[in-house]
Write a protein that holds these residues in place. Structure first.
Motif, PDB file in Angstrom:
ATOM      1  N   LEU A   1       0.874  -1.168   0.000  1.00 25.20           N
ATOM      2  CA  LEU A   1       0.000   0.000   0.000  1.00 25.20           C
ATOM      3  C   LEU A   1       0.911   1.218   0.000  1.00 25.20           C
ATOM      4  O   LEU A   1       1.710   1.396   0.928  1.00 25.20           O
ATOM      5  CB  LEU A   1      -0.898  -0.001   1.235  1.00 25.20           C
ATOM      6  N   GLY A   2       0.824   2.051  -1.047  1.00 23.31           N
ATOM      7  CA  GLY A   2       1.754   3.161  -1.107  1.00 23.31           C
ATOM      8  C   GLY A   2       1.275   4.315  -1.967  1.00 23.31           C
ATOM      9  O   GLY A   2       0.294   4.202  -2.711  1.00 23.31           O
ATOM     10  N   THR A   3       1.978   5.429  -1.872  1.00 26.20           N
ATOM     11  CA  THR A   3       1.720   6.605  -2.695  1.00 26.20           C
ATOM     12  C   THR A   3       2.431   6.444  -4.036  1.00 26.20           C
ATOM     13  O   THR A   3       3.293   5.572  -4.188  1.00 26.20           O
ATOM     14  CB  THR A   3       2.211   7.866  -1.970  1.00 26.20           C
ATOM     15  N   PRO A   4       2.077   7.278  -5.033  1.00 25.63           N
ATOM     16  CA  PRO A   4       2.653   7.084  -6.358  1.00 25.63           C
ATOM     17  C   PRO A   4       4.172   7.047  -6.388  1.00 25.63           C
ATOM     18  O   PRO A   4       4.757   6.224  -7.115  1.00 25.63           O
ATOM     19  CB  PRO A   4       2.106   8.286  -7.145  1.00 25.63           C
ATOM     20  N   ASP A   5       4.842   7.917  -5.625  1.00 29.18           N
ATOM     21  CA  ASP A   5       6.301   7.948  -5.685  1.00 29.18           C
ATOM     22  C   ASP A   5       6.910   6.627  -5.241  1.00 29.18           C
ATOM     23  O   ASP A   5       7.802   6.077  -5.910  1.00 29.18           O
ATOM     24  CB  ASP A   5       6.853   9.112  -4.868  1.00 29.18           C
ATOM     25  N   VAL A   6       6.421   6.082  -4.127  1.00 30.81           N
ATOM     26  CA  VAL A   6       6.970   4.830  -3.610  1.00 30.81           C
ATOM     27  C   VAL A   6       6.614   3.665  -4.529  1.00 30.81           C
ATOM     28  O   VAL A   6       7.464   2.814  -4.832  1.00 30.81           O
ATOM     29  CB  VAL A   6       6.461   4.569  -2.179  1.00 30.81           C
ATOM     30  N   VAL A   7       5.366   3.617  -4.970  1.00 31.76           N
ATOM     31  CA  VAL A   7       4.961   2.558  -5.895  1.00 31.76           C
ATOM     32  C   VAL A   7       5.842   2.572  -7.138  1.00 31.76           C
ATOM     33  O   VAL A   7       6.342   1.525  -7.589  1.00 31.76           O
ATOM     34  CB  VAL A   7       3.473   2.711  -6.284  1.00 31.76           C
ATOM     35  N   GLU A   8       6.074   3.746  -7.682  1.00 28.42           N
ATOM     36  CA  GLU A   8       6.833   3.840  -8.927  1.00 28.42           C
ATOM     37  C   GLU A   8       8.298   3.489  -8.741  1.00 28.42           C
ATOM     38  O   GLU A   8       8.927   2.872  -9.619  1.00 28.42           O
ATOM     39  CB  GLU A   8       6.644   5.237  -9.508  1.00 28.42           C
ATOM     40  N   GLU A   9       8.870   3.836  -7.599  1.00 26.23           N
ATOM     41  CA  GLU A   9      10.257   3.437  -7.342  1.00 26.23           C
ATOM     42  C   GLU A   9      10.378   1.923  -7.242  1.00 26.23           C
ATOM     43  O   GLU A   9      11.321   1.329  -7.782  1.00 26.23           O
ATOM     44  CB  GLU A   9      10.748   4.126  -6.060  1.00 26.23           C
ATOM     45  N   LEU A  10       9.423   1.284  -6.583  1.00 21.37           N
ATOM     46  CA  LEU A  10       9.463  -0.168  -6.476  1.00 21.37           C
ATOM     47  C   LEU A  10       9.169  -0.834  -7.816  1.00 21.37           C
ATOM     48  O   LEU A  10       9.710  -1.903  -8.124  1.00 21.37           O
ATOM     49  CB  LEU A  10       8.485  -0.644  -5.405  1.00 21.37           C
ATOM     50  N   LEU A  11       8.318  -0.210  -8.638  1.00 18.28           N
ATOM     51  CA  LEU A  11       8.106  -0.720  -9.991  1.00 18.28           C
ATOM     52  C   LEU A  11       9.409  -0.671 -10.787  1.00 18.28           C
ATOM     53  O   LEU A  11       9.767  -1.632 -11.481  1.00 18.28           O
ATOM     54  CB  LEU A  11       7.038   0.113 -10.709  1.00 18.28           C
ATOM     55  N   LEU A  12      10.112   0.446 -10.709  1.00 16.88           N
ATOM     56  CA  LEU A  12      11.370   0.585 -11.438  1.00 16.88           C
ATOM     57  C   LEU A  12      12.424  -0.398 -10.936  1.00 16.88           C
ATOM     58  O   LEU A  12      13.323  -0.791 -11.689  1.00 16.88           O
ATOM     59  CB  LEU A  12      11.882   2.023 -11.329  1.00 16.88           C
ATOM     60  N   LEU A  13      12.297  -0.804  -9.681  1.00 15.60           N
ATOM     61  CA  LEU A  13      13.226  -1.800  -9.116  1.00 15.60           C
ATOM     62  C   LEU A  13      12.751  -3.235  -9.376  1.00 15.60           C
ATOM     63  O   LEU A  13      13.408  -4.184  -8.961  1.00 15.60           O
ATOM     64  CB  LEU A  13      13.378  -1.569  -7.613  1.00 15.60           C
TER      65      LEU A  13
END
Length: 296
Positions: free
Chosen positions: A86-98
């Motif tokens: 469960l996260g905000t866009p910035d955190v979700v997107e960083e984990l997506l990029l990882l």
């Protein structure tokens, strides 16, 4: 898990290839079901920084270190018992990029405008994901915080906004995870969470009635001492971790008691697992997973 090389590559992509974020959303391997095979849901939460809530225990800046936060999330997400984030866009997107969110449930955090400690904290505007973006990005649901303070008019626009979001998500057949928390202000103006059964049950009934349909609504609640709170709705519920204590065993026992209730499906825990007193994220996550397994 987040080596210097991976960290520098993440920073490079952030600076030079913003289109990589959309590609990562599009290419994410989505999980086919929301619940685990046992019918449970275990998420780690990382939406606190976007509301300015950075402190854990005695460290007011614990969650300000983004590399440390991402490292802790990577450790948690590698445990197969953890269903997702469960996260905000910035955190979700960083984990997506990882590459950390394939075959994971992802719930987008929606209203983060009620900054921690601000005069307008209860008027919690929607400043993160909205319903349409959650659908467009292929996320599995949207989460909203609903703090109820009878003496604060900021509760009214937050109620209305949450009701609208519940309706919009339901129109797309996407779950809305509502976190209703009753508060009062003390003599200094500080917000105090009301943990008594009457206040919590009232919050549950208010949240259950939001929107034009409750078909896709879930509730996210603190572990109550009285099951009357959990008996106040038929909606599926998850237990939130809350403010970390100095007694992890007591936290686990409290969650375990609540998880045994038929309406409760799982856990959504952030700081308590990501910043345990001994610093061992993997062990803290595993202990929570065992409590969930034992209860269900």
């Amino acid at each position: 898990m987040l080596t210097d090389e991976r960290w520098r590559e993440l920073l490079r992509v952030r600076a030079s290839d913003p289109g990589a974020v959309k590609r990562a959303y599009d290419e994410r391997l989505r999980r086919k079901r929301l619940l685990s095979e046992k019918g449970t849901l275990f998420l780690v939460a990382a939406d606190h920084p976007a509301r300015g809530a950075l402190g854990v225990g005695a460290d007011p800046m614990a969650m300000a270190d983004r590399r440390s936060l991402l490292e802790r999330l990577l450790v948690a997400l590698q445990n197969p018992a953890v269903d997702g984030l469960l996260g905000t866009p910035d955190v979700v997107e960083e984990l997506l990029l990882l590459g950390a969110l394939d075959d994971k449930v992802v719930i987008g955090s929606m209203n983060r405008g009620g900054l921690a400690g601000a005069d307008w904290e209860i008027d919690d505007r929607f400043t993160g994901y909205d319903a349409q973006s959650i659908v467009d990005f292929g996320l599995d649901g949207g989460k909203m915080l609903l703090r109820l303070v009878d003496s604060d008019p900021g509760t009214i626009p937050t109620l209305e906004s949450c009701a609208r979001a519940v309706s919009e998500l339901a129109a797309h057949k996407v779950i809305a995870m509502v976190e209703p928390l009753p508060y009062r202000r003390d003599e200094t103006g500080k917000l105090i969470l009301q943990k008594d059964a009457v206040s919590l049950a009232r919050a549950v009934t208010v949240a259950s009635g939001l929107g034009v349909t409750s078909a896709y609504t879930w509730l996210k609640l603190p572990a109550p001492e009285d099951n009357a709170v959990l008996d106040a709705s038929t909606l599926p519920m998850v237990v939130l971790g809350g403010v970390p204590s100095n007694d992890p065993a007591a936290d686990l026992a409290s969650w375990g008691r609540t998880l045994r209730h038929d309406a409760v499906r799982g856990l959504v825990v952030g700081r308590t697992l990501l910043y345990p007193p001994d610093g061992d994220v993997g062990t803290a996550v595993e202990a929570a997973a065992k409590v969930l397994e034992a209860a269900k």
